[in-house]
Design a protein around this motif. Structure first.
Motif, short mmCIF file in Angstrom:
data_model
loop_
_atom_site.label_atom_id
_atom_site.label_comp_id
_atom_site.label_asym_id
_atom_site.label_seq_id
_atom_site.Cartn_x
_atom_site.Cartn_y
_atom_site.Cartn_z
N VAL A 157 -40.78 59.09 7.45
CA VAL A 157 -40.08 57.93 6.89
C VAL A 157 -38.85 58.51 6.20
O VAL A 157 -38.96 59.13 5.13
N GLY A 158 -37.71 58.37 6.81
CA GLY A 158 -36.52 59.06 6.33
C GLY A 158 -36.70 60.56 6.49
O GLY A 158 -37.06 61.04 7.56
N ASP A 159 -36.49 61.30 5.41
CA ASP A 159 -36.65 62.75 5.44
C ASP A 159 -38.06 63.19 5.04
O ASP A 159 -38.36 64.39 5.04
N LEU A 160 -38.92 62.23 4.70
CA LEU A 160 -40.25 62.56 4.18
C LEU A 160 -41.27 62.63 5.31
O LEU A 160 -41.49 61.65 6.04
N LEU A 161 -41.91 63.78 5.46
CA LEU A 161 -43.01 63.95 6.41
C LEU A 161 -44.29 63.45 5.77
O LEU A 161 -44.62 63.81 4.64
N HIS A 162 -45.03 62.63 6.51
CA HIS A 162 -46.33 62.14 6.06
C HIS A 162 -47.40 62.74 6.98
O HIS A 162 -47.35 62.55 8.19
N GLU A 163 -48.34 63.46 6.36
CA GLU A 163 -49.48 64.04 7.09
C GLU A 163 -50.75 63.47 6.50
O GLU A 163 -51.02 63.65 5.31
N THR A 164 -51.52 62.80 7.34
CA THR A 164 -52.75 62.11 6.92
C THR A 164 -52.51 61.49 5.55
O THR A 164 -51.45 60.93 5.30
N ALA A 165 -53.47 61.51 4.63
CA ALA A 165 -53.26 60.90 3.31
C ALA A 165 -53.11 61.97 2.25
O ALA A 165 -53.50 61.78 1.09
N THR A 166 -52.53 63.13 2.61
CA THR A 166 -52.43 64.23 1.65
C THR A 166 -51.01 64.72 1.43
O THR A 166 -50.74 65.35 0.41
N VAL A 167 -50.10 64.46 2.36
CA VAL A 167 -48.76 65.05 2.27
C VAL A 167 -47.71 63.96 2.41
O VAL A 167 -47.77 63.12 3.32
N ARG A 168 -46.74 64.00 1.52
CA ARG A 168 -45.53 63.17 1.61
C ARG A 168 -44.41 63.98 0.97
O ARG A 168 -44.18 63.91 -0.23
N GLN A 169 -43.77 64.81 1.78
CA GLN A 169 -42.76 65.73 1.27
C GLN A 169 -41.58 65.83 2.22
O GLN A 169 -41.69 65.53 3.41
N VAL A 170 -40.46 66.29 1.66
CA VAL A 170 -39.28 66.55 2.49
C VAL A 170 -39.54 67.82 3.29
O VAL A 170 -39.72 68.90 2.72
N VAL A 171 -39.61 67.67 4.59
CA VAL A 171 -39.85 68.80 5.49
C VAL A 171 -38.91 68.62 6.68
O VAL A 171 -38.93 67.57 7.33
#
Length: 558
Positions: A238-252
């Motif tokens: 979502v934009g620059d934010l990587l979402h991995e399962t329900a544990t990660v929401r970071q700029v990657v």
């Protein structure tokens, strides 16, 4: 040898004692078998213990194994194996104190309790053939996703960690993790994409369990007779934010993932992110190279709330109920005499009725009804309660079938209802539900009535038994059962739901006591029979006994 009941460290029937100011991770070994790991931090809410210590209680699922003697070692979980400090060692007697404590399942496979409090079969205790088979299934999944769905998946989380550290599985891990990058633009489209993946995997002969709109697990029986599993996760930006399962929401950066590379894993090359170090830092922090069996992801609400709103959860309370069903108490319930509810059902159904129990739990009632000569279909979404009962049914030649059904998964509910409704081998049908509705969230209750209406629309009856109580009493009952949340249940609301679903209440028992319980009286068990009339074209002699036209009120006999 230290006294296990004194000093800042120790072990007893209640759990592990650590110094009140202890901060760190601990591995717990029984006769050199790694059975559990935990982490405590300064400021955690801990139960006080004698000698200025704090108590870290045994996980509920672990308590059933703590019967006998063992040499227990507490090791500092940080650092390399050769450098770890031994915090405490002692010979202890727990529970009955008879025999040696052995964390081994019925197939002889060593087990441990994982960071979620669930029973797992770690790779360290399983043979080479199990690992090879898991990698075979992994390659099959990757191939199906690539060829049938156009998706390139990669090894992720603990599997990526093992590949980067050791070139293979981590000894205390127990499954394989895969992830893929979705380029769909809305959560709804991503959910549909994962359903496409699920259908493709099932068409390839694999058993798939949906856990959320962005997470499924492939289940299979390993060569040693134990279960194996491979998790598949949806990742997205979502934009620059990587979402991995329900544990990660970071700029990657996308370049950390694509183009995919390869890493050696158990002697084979499997797809991996372009920058494994960056992806592992995202999940495990900069110290990912240091083993920590007790590590848990602790995402904040900015991550968990988003994933819940976007993808929901198809496993609400499942871990709690599975822990309860895997306990010794549940095993005893399966061997107990038939319950009063089972006898009540037998009196109100015909011998040739097909009985469909929703929320079969420990299987005590389903087994009792099948042993009485009835045809039974038992449904539940907790995975572990059915296995011992399935063995008993096969050995005794009972007409008892089992299937998983998840009332939080609308597709699953509609599919199961359609399959049951199409089965016309028996002239009559009855749906059974005992202590189910009070354990469901509102959307689960709604799904239950949808399932029941579909199954009984050709004619049949629902036989309910539930317990009503005020919140404080429900909390005590939950502690006794060891399962998931329970809610106050008003039989008047249940009756309104039944009528809205097309049913007609013909019998009530104990509802006056239930009303008193909700007003502050003791917990009260109540029962209800709801009938669905057959369409005019199929009416005739009823297959579920003489129809009851008058609504009756009585006291529950239990």
């Amino acid at each position: 040898m230290p006294d296990p009941t004194t000093g800042p460290f120790g072990v007893d029937d209640e759990g592990v004692r650590v110094p009140a100011d202890f901060d760190g991770s601990v591995d717990v070994l029984f006769d050199d078998h790694h059975a559990w790991s935990f982490t405590v931090h300064r400021g955690d809410d801990r139960a006080p213990a004698p000698g200025g210590s704090a108590l870290v209680g045994w996980p509920p699922r672990m308590r059933g194994w703590l019967q006998g003697r063992a040499e227990v070692r507490l090791l500092d979980a940080g650092g390399d194996d050769a450098e770890r400090d031994e915090l405490w060692r002692g010979e202890v007697a727990l529970g009955s104190g008879e025999g040696r404590i052995a964390f081994v399942d019925r197939q002889g496979i060593p087990v441990m309790i994982d960071k979620w409090g669930l029973l797992q079969r770690p790779f360290s205790g399983r043979g080479r053939g199990v690992v090879d088979h898991m990698v075979d299934v992994t390659e099959q999944i990757l191939q199906v996703m690539r060829d049938d769905c156009g998706l390139e998946a990669w090894i992720a989380f603990g599997t990526l960690l093992g590949a980067a550290r050791e070139g293979g599985v981590i000894g205390h891990d127990s499954d394989i993790d895969l992830a893929y990058l979705s380029h769909r633009t809305t959560p709804a489209e991503m959910v549909g994409e994962l359903y496409d993946v699920t259908r493709a995997l099932r068409a390839a002969g694999l058993e798939v369990l949906a856990k959320s709109g962005s997470f499924v697990t492939v289940l299979f029986t390993a060569p040693d007779g134990g279960q194996g599993s491979i998790d598949v996760y949806t990742c997205f930006y979502v934009g620059d934010l990587l979402h991995e399962t329900a544990t990660v929401r970071q700029v990657v950066p996308l370049t950390a993932i694509e183009p995919l590379g390869q890493l050696e894993f158990e002697g084979r090359l499997l797809p991996a992110p372009a920058d494994p170090d960056r992806m592992l830092q995202v999940s495990y922090g900069p110290s990912w190279r240091v083993p920590d069996p007790s590590f848990q992801h602790t995402p904040g609400p900015e991550v968990t709330d988003r994933f819940h709103d976007w993808f929901g959860s198809l496993m609400r309370q499942r871990r709690d109920w599975e822990r309860a069903l895997a306990s010794g108490a549940a095993e005893a319930a399966r061997e107990a005499e038939p319950s009063a509810y089972a006898a009540w059902v037998l009196e109100r159904t015909a011998p040739d009725d097909r009985l469909v129990e929703v929320g079969c739990g420990s299987m005590a009632d389903a087994l009792a009804l099948a042993r009485a000569g009835r045809s039974v279909l038992a449904l539940d979404y907790a995975r572990y309660g059915m296995r011992p009962a399935a063995r008993a049914a096969r050995q005794e030649g009972l007409d008892l079938r089992f299937s998983r059904m998840n009332l939080y998964d609308r597709r699953d509910v509609l599919t199961q209802a359609a399959l049951v409704a199409r089965d016309r081998r028996s002239p009559g049908r009855a749906v059974l539900a005992r202590e189910l509705l009070e354990a469901l969230d509102p959307d689960g209750v709604e799904a239950f009535w949808r399932f029941t209406a579909m199954v009984l629309r050709p004619g049949g009856r629902l036989l309910l038994e539930s317990t009503s109580a005020r919140p404080a009493a429900l909390a005590e009952r939950r502690a006794e059962l060891g399962g998931g949340r329970l809610r106050a249940l008003d039989p008047r609301r249940v009756e309104a739901d039944a009528v809205a679903a097309g049913g007609r209440v013909v019998t009530r028992e104990g509802v006056l006591d239930a009303a008193a319980a909700l007003a502050g009286g003791p917990p009260a068990r109540w029962r209800m029979v709801v009938e669905w009339d057959a369409p005019p074209s199929s009416r005739g002699a009823t297959a579920t006994g003489a129809p009851q036209r008058a609504v009756t009120e009585g006291r529950s006999t239990t």
